[in-house]
Structures are given as structure tokens and as C-alpha cells.
Scaffold this active site. Sequence first.
Site, PDB file in Angstrom:
ATOM      1  N   ILE A  13       0.827  -1.203   0.000  1.00  0.00           N
ATOM      2  CA  ILE A  13       0.000   0.000   0.000  1.00  0.00           C
ATOM      3  C   ILE A  13       0.865   1.259   0.000  1.00  0.00           C
ATOM      4  O   ILE A  13       0.550   2.245  -0.657  1.00  0.00           O
ATOM      5  CB  ILE A  13      -0.953   0.004   1.214  1.00  0.00           C
ATOM      6  CG1 ILE A  13      -1.965  -1.142   1.108  1.00  0.00           C
ATOM      7  CG2 ILE A  13      -1.692   1.336   1.320  1.00  0.00           C
ATOM      8  CD1 ILE A  13      -2.853  -1.299   2.335  1.00  0.00           C
ATOM      9  N   ASP A  53      13.822   3.656   9.552  1.00  0.00           N
ATOM     10  CA  ASP A  53      13.394   2.521  10.372  1.00  0.00           C
ATOM     11  C   ASP A  53      12.617   3.101  11.547  1.00  0.00           C
ATOM     12  O   ASP A  53      13.192   3.763  12.418  1.00  0.00           O
ATOM     13  CB  ASP A  53      14.615   1.747  10.864  1.00  0.00           C
ATOM     14  CG  ASP A  53      14.263   0.554  11.735  1.00  0.00           C
ATOM     15  OD1 ASP A  53      13.091   0.423  12.145  1.00  0.00           O
ATOM     16  OD2 ASP A  53      15.170  -0.250  12.030  1.00  0.00           O
ATOM     17  N   ASN A  80       2.649   4.331   7.365  1.00  0.00           N
ATOM     18  CA  ASN A  80       2.259   3.105   6.693  1.00  0.00           C
ATOM     19  C   ASN A  80       3.028   1.887   7.194  1.00  0.00           C
ATOM     20  O   ASN A  80       2.554   0.765   7.075  1.00  0.00           O
ATOM     21  CB  ASN A  80       2.456   3.253   5.182  1.00  0.00           C
ATOM     22  CG  ASN A  80       2.150   1.977   4.423  1.00  0.00           C
ATOM     23  OD1 ASN A  80       0.998   1.580   4.298  1.00  0.00           O
ATOM     24  ND2 ASN A  80       3.201   1.307   3.948  1.00  0.00           N
ATOM     25  N   SER A 129      -6.086  -0.296  11.245  1.00  0.00           N
ATOM     26  CA  SER A 129      -6.844  -1.484  10.856  1.00  0.00           C
ATOM     27  C   SER A 129      -8.060  -1.635  11.755  1.00  0.00           C
ATOM     28  O   SER A 129      -7.990  -1.353  12.964  1.00  0.00           O
ATOM     29  CB  SER A 129      -5.977  -2.738  10.974  1.00  0.00           C
ATOM     30  OG  SER A 129      -6.748  -3.906  10.771  1.00  0.00           O
ATOM     31  N   LYS A 156      -2.681  -2.173  16.668  1.00  0.00           N
ATOM     32  CA  LYS A 156      -3.431  -1.280  15.772  1.00  0.00           C
ATOM     33  C   LYS A 156      -4.481  -0.484  16.547  1.00  0.00           C
ATOM     34  O   LYS A 156      -4.798   0.651  16.181  1.00  0.00           O
ATOM     35  CB  LYS A 156      -4.077  -2.077  14.643  1.00  0.00           C
ATOM     36  CG  LYS A 156      -3.094  -2.536  13.581  1.00  0.00           C
ATOM     37  CD  LYS A 156      -2.432  -1.353  12.882  1.00  0.00           C
ATOM     38  CE  LYS A 156      -1.567  -1.786  11.715  1.00  0.00           C
ATOM     39  NZ  LYS A 156      -0.952  -0.639  11.003  1.00  0.00           N
TER      40      LYS A 156
END
Length: 228
Positions: A13, A53, A80, A129, A156
Site C-alpha cells: 500500500i 526505520d 504506513n 486497521s 493497531k
Amino acid sequence: MTVTLITGANKGIGFETAKQLTDAGHTVYLGARDVERGRKAAAALDVRFVQLDVTDDASVHDALATVEAAEGRLDVLVHNAGILADGVVDGPSALRAFDTNAVGIVRVTEAALPLLRKSSNPTVVTVSSSMGSFWAVTNPERPESTMPLALYAASKAAATMLTVQYAKSQPGIKFNALEPGTTATDMTAAFGIGRSVVESARSVVRLATLGPDGPTGTFQDDHGELPW
């Protein structure tokens, strides 16, 4: 030109979001942990690469310093980077999942805030999510209710909460979290499910291109706000 930084963008994505935002005229900085893969991805899109990172403070600092030196500001930040953490559930695995999926958001956001404040329309998008939504994982009509991914779901949930809390503490910056839809990526390959990254990236792009009066502090999918 709108200056955009995307973490974990060498594939999936993130990569497709970088492509679509570049096509929309953004100056995109593609962040990736792996230098070789990141440079290859950035070259394929003709965008700028920064080694990033999200679990490493020095890496995050250097990436934002690179953006600052070249651009002097940051208009859009897309969180992301993430891991599925679908293996053994133990202390080290939990620390790794939260460090990447939640603490990484804090690291990058805090480093980016001075640059975002220099933008006329600062926007932050967290690719979260609905696995982190109590509403979704307890709803038998939702696929999340059948997927036992404890560390991913919990981290999440933290990612979405961090996004909402940043929206409260930084009223001049739009912060929104996104359920991108079940997407066919490396993370979901074992499940054999998901739509194309092109479709899911469109949802990221929609939130990344909100106008100054756009919403903040929300959790959304393609169709609008979600309960969580």
C-alpha cells in the site's frame, strides 16, 4: 508542491500510495528500512528515498533532517510501516509489534511535528486497521471476528488511539486513521485474501489530500467514519 513522507513505502500500500500521490503532483519521500529495496522502489517511481526505520530513533531523526534540509517543511505524513506479528505470542514478540505499529508512530510524529507546523495544510494519515476495533472484532458479520491476531489487533488499536490523541493535542494539524480494506499484500499472502493495492491506496490518498477544513480525529474506511 506538496511535500509528503510515507513510511514503509517500498512495497504494498505504501508503494502504491507513493505512486498515486506522485501522479497527483506531490514531492514524495519514500521511507524504507532496507536501503537497497528502498532505493530500488524510489527509482521505479522517480521519487526521493530516505532510509527510515520507525523502530530506530537515530534513523527517524536523520530521515526528517533530510526532508528539512531539502524542503524546509512537511505537508503530509503517512504512517504506513507495520508488521503482522502473527507468530508466537510472547513478551519479545509483543514488544516488537508495539514498537513497530504504535511506538513508531510516536517516534516519527514527534520528529515531524516541527516541519508539519511549517505547512499551510498539515495532514497526517495513519494506516491502521479495523482489527484494532472492538466493534469489528466482536461483530460476527465482520471478517475481523474470525482472525485471532492478538498482537496485531492490540497494536493497531493503539495506533488508532494515538492518532485521535494527536488530533486533540495538535489542533492545527489534521490526524486521521484509516482502515484501508483487506488488501492483497505480503502481510495477507498466507490468508489468500484482499483487493488490489490500487484500490486501498486510493483511500489513503483521499485522506492525504484533505483540504484545510477536512475532518480530524477520525477512524475511516472507504465509506466514511467507523465505530471502534
